[in-house]
Design a protein around this motif. Sequence first.
Motif, PDB file in Angstrom:
ATOM      1  N   GLY A 276       4.158  -8.519   3.662  1.00 52.84           N
ATOM      2  CA  GLY A 276       3.039  -8.006   3.011  1.00 52.84           C
ATOM      3  C   GLY A 276       2.998  -6.498   3.189  1.00 52.84           C
ATOM      4  O   GLY A 276       3.946  -6.031   3.561  1.00 52.84           O
ATOM      5  N   LEU A 277       2.084  -6.057   2.649  1.00 55.30           N
ATOM      6  CA  LEU A 277       1.716  -4.642   2.670  1.00 55.30           C
ATOM      7  C   LEU A 277       0.586  -4.059   3.203  1.00 55.30           C
ATOM      8  O   LEU A 277      -0.559  -4.715   2.643  1.00 55.30           O
ATOM      9  CB  LEU A 277       2.171  -3.970   1.354  1.00 55.30           C
ATOM     10  CG  LEU A 277       2.148  -2.647   0.931  1.00 55.30           C
ATOM     11  CD1 LEU A 277       3.333  -2.074   1.556  1.00 55.30           C
ATOM     12  CD2 LEU A 277       2.340  -2.212  -0.581  1.00 55.30           C
ATOM     13  N   LEU A 278       0.406  -3.423   4.215  1.00 54.70           N
ATOM     14  CA  LEU A 278      -0.714  -3.152   5.196  1.00 54.70           C
ATOM     15  C   LEU A 278      -1.109  -1.490   4.494  1.00 54.70           C
ATOM     16  O   LEU A 278      -0.348  -0.694   4.489  1.00 54.70           O
ATOM     17  CB  LEU A 278      -0.758  -2.894   6.514  1.00 54.70           C
ATOM     18  CG  LEU A 278      -1.843  -2.696   7.301  1.00 54.70           C
ATOM     19  CD1 LEU A 278      -2.885  -3.583   7.154  1.00 54.70           C
ATOM     20  CD2 LEU A 278      -1.275  -2.379   8.874  1.00 54.70           C
TER      21      LEU A 278
ATOM     22  N   TYR B  62      -1.894   5.587   5.392  1.00 52.49           N
ATOM     23  CA  TYR B  62      -0.616   5.167   5.747  1.00 52.49           C
ATOM     24  C   TYR B  62      -0.282   3.851   4.864  1.00 52.49           C
ATOM     25  O   TYR B  62      -1.360   3.170   4.595  1.00 52.49           O
ATOM     26  CB  TYR B  62      -0.093   4.829   7.197  1.00 52.49           C
ATOM     27  CG  TYR B  62      -0.890   3.737   7.829  1.00 52.49           C
ATOM     28  CD1 TYR B  62      -0.586   2.459   7.721  1.00 52.49           C
ATOM     29  CD2 TYR B  62      -1.846   4.472   8.916  1.00 52.49           C
ATOM     30  CE1 TYR B  62      -1.381   1.596   8.326  1.00 52.49           C
ATOM     31  CE2 TYR B  62      -2.450   3.318   9.424  1.00 52.49           C
ATOM     32  CZ  TYR B  62      -2.395   2.116   9.320  1.00 52.49           C
ATOM     33  OH  TYR B  62      -3.149   0.910   9.847  1.00 52.49           O
ATOM     34  N   ILE B  63       0.809   3.666   4.569  1.00 57.71           N
ATOM     35  CA  ILE B  63       1.176   2.414   3.785  1.00 57.71           C
ATOM     36  C   ILE B  63       2.363   1.575   4.742  1.00 57.71           C
ATOM     37  O   ILE B  63       3.113   2.471   5.341  1.00 57.71           O
ATOM     38  CB  ILE B  63       1.740   2.632   2.283  1.00 57.71           C
ATOM     39  CG1 ILE B  63       0.706   3.044   1.560  1.00 57.71           C
ATOM     40  CG2 ILE B  63       2.190   1.131   1.865  1.00 57.71           C
ATOM     41  CD1 ILE B  63       1.100   3.437   0.323  1.00 57.71           C
ATOM     42  N   ALA B  64       2.143   0.380   5.054  1.00 61.47           N
ATOM     43  CA  ALA B  64       3.111  -0.465   6.152  1.00 61.47           C
ATOM     44  C   ALA B  64       3.564  -1.554   5.396  1.00 61.47           C
ATOM     45  O   ALA B  64       2.824  -2.649   5.582  1.00 61.47           O
ATOM     46  CB  ALA B  64       2.415  -0.378   7.423  1.00 61.47           C
TER      47      ALA B  64
ATOM     48  N   GLY C 211      -2.327 -14.674   3.772  1.00 57.86           N
ATOM     49  CA  GLY C 211      -3.092 -14.301   5.007  1.00 57.86           C
ATOM     50  C   GLY C 211      -3.570 -12.684   4.571  1.00 57.86           C
ATOM     51  O   GLY C 211      -3.269 -12.347   3.611  1.00 57.86           O
ATOM     52  N   LEU C 212      -4.481 -12.528   5.750  1.00 52.06           N
ATOM     53  CA  LEU C 212      -4.868 -11.086   5.385  1.00 52.06           C
ATOM     54  C   LEU C 212      -4.942 -10.435   6.848  1.00 52.06           C
ATOM     55  O   LEU C 212      -5.814 -11.080   7.594  1.00 52.06           O
ATOM     56  CB  LEU C 212      -6.360 -11.232   4.652  1.00 52.06           C
ATOM     57  CG  LEU C 212      -6.953  -9.813   4.106  1.00 52.06           C
ATOM     58  CD1 LEU C 212      -6.196  -9.193   3.108  1.00 52.06           C
ATOM     59  CD2 LEU C 212      -8.219 -10.353   3.683  1.00 52.06           C
TER      60      LEU C 212
ATOM     61  N   GLY D 182      -4.636  -5.833   4.425  1.00 50.08           N
ATOM     62  CA  GLY D 182      -2.924  -6.182   4.656  1.00 50.08           C
ATOM     63  C   GLY D 182      -2.971  -7.541   4.145  1.00 50.08           C
ATOM     64  O   GLY D 182      -2.697  -8.521   4.639  1.00 50.08           O
ATOM     65  N   PRO D 183      -2.755  -7.845   2.672  1.00 44.86           N
ATOM     66  CA  PRO D 183      -2.369  -9.003   2.312  1.00 44.86           C
ATOM     67  C   PRO D 183      -0.945  -9.302   2.460  1.00 44.86           C
ATOM     68  O   PRO D 183       0.049  -8.404   2.480  1.00 44.86           O
ATOM     69  CB  PRO D 183      -2.825  -8.870   0.622  1.00 44.86           C
ATOM     70  CG  PRO D 183      -2.635  -7.351   0.404  1.00 44.86           C
ATOM     71  CD  PRO D 183      -3.014  -6.664   1.746  1.00 44.86           C
TER      72      PRO D 183
END
Length: 256
Positions: free
Chosen positions: A163-165, A120-122, A245-246, A184-185
Motif C-alpha cells: 500500500g501507500l501511506l 511524506y509518502i511511504a 486494510g488501512l 494508509g490503504p
Amino acid sequence: MNKKLLLTIIAALTMTFAKAGSKQDSVSAFRGKNMVKLNLTALPLNTYSGIYERAIGKKIAVGIGYRHMPKGKLPMLSRIESLIDDEETNAHLRNLKMGSYSITPEIKFYFGKDVFRGFYIAPFGRYSVYSLDWPYEYEYEENGATKKENILLKGDVKTMTGGLLFGAQWKLSKRIYLDWFIIGPNAGSVDGTITGTGDLSDPDKRQALDDAIQDLADSDIPFVKIEGETSSTGAKIKFSGPWAGLRGGINLGFRF
C-alpha cells in the motif's frame, strides 16, 4: 481508555504540533540518522506497535515496523457486527479469540526541510499472521431432541498486502518527534486454515457441522472466501481470497 478521552488526547497533540510547526526551531540542530517510534493510538486497542526508521538520504528514510496484538476477543467487534447482517454469524464471531503480529517494511519520501520533517509518502508492504482459537458451536438432532456441541478450531491465517501511506511528521524538541499516519490503504491476499478434532462418527452430528460451516461460508463476512470440510475425526475451514486494510494513528518518536 474511552473514546472521548482518546479524542481529547489526539486533539491536544494536534494543537501542540501545529503550533510547533508554525514557529521557527528554537532547539539546536540534531542530525541523528535513526528514529524509533511508538504508536500511541494502538494502545487502547490492546495492540503494541513500533517502528525503527533510518535516514538514507537528505529526504529519504527506510523503516521496519512490528505490531503485536495478544490473543483476545476481536477488536472493534461491535463495528464488525454492524457490517454483518446475520445474528448467527455474529454469535460465532463473539466466541472467536485472535492474536496477531505484523511486519511492515517501508520507504519514506519526505517533503519538509529535511529527512524526518513534514509531509511524506511511504510505499510499504505488510506481512501479517493471525492466530485463531474458535470454539465453534453447532446444533444437531439426537433422539428427537436438539443438542449443542462445540469443536475447538485453531490455526493461523496469513495476509500479504502492499500500500501507500500518507502522513506528516513534526519536530517537538531536539530529539522528540510526532508522526501522524493520515491514511494508509493497502490490499493483497489472505490464506490460511484452522482445524479441530472431535468425534464426528455420528452421521447426524457430522451433517449438522457441515451445514453450520456452509452457513458460515455463505455469510457476508467482508473480503474473505471460506470453505470447510469435515471427517469422522474433525473439521477444517480454509480462508482465501483478497484482503484489504488501512493504516492510521499517531506515533511518538525519539531520534538518535
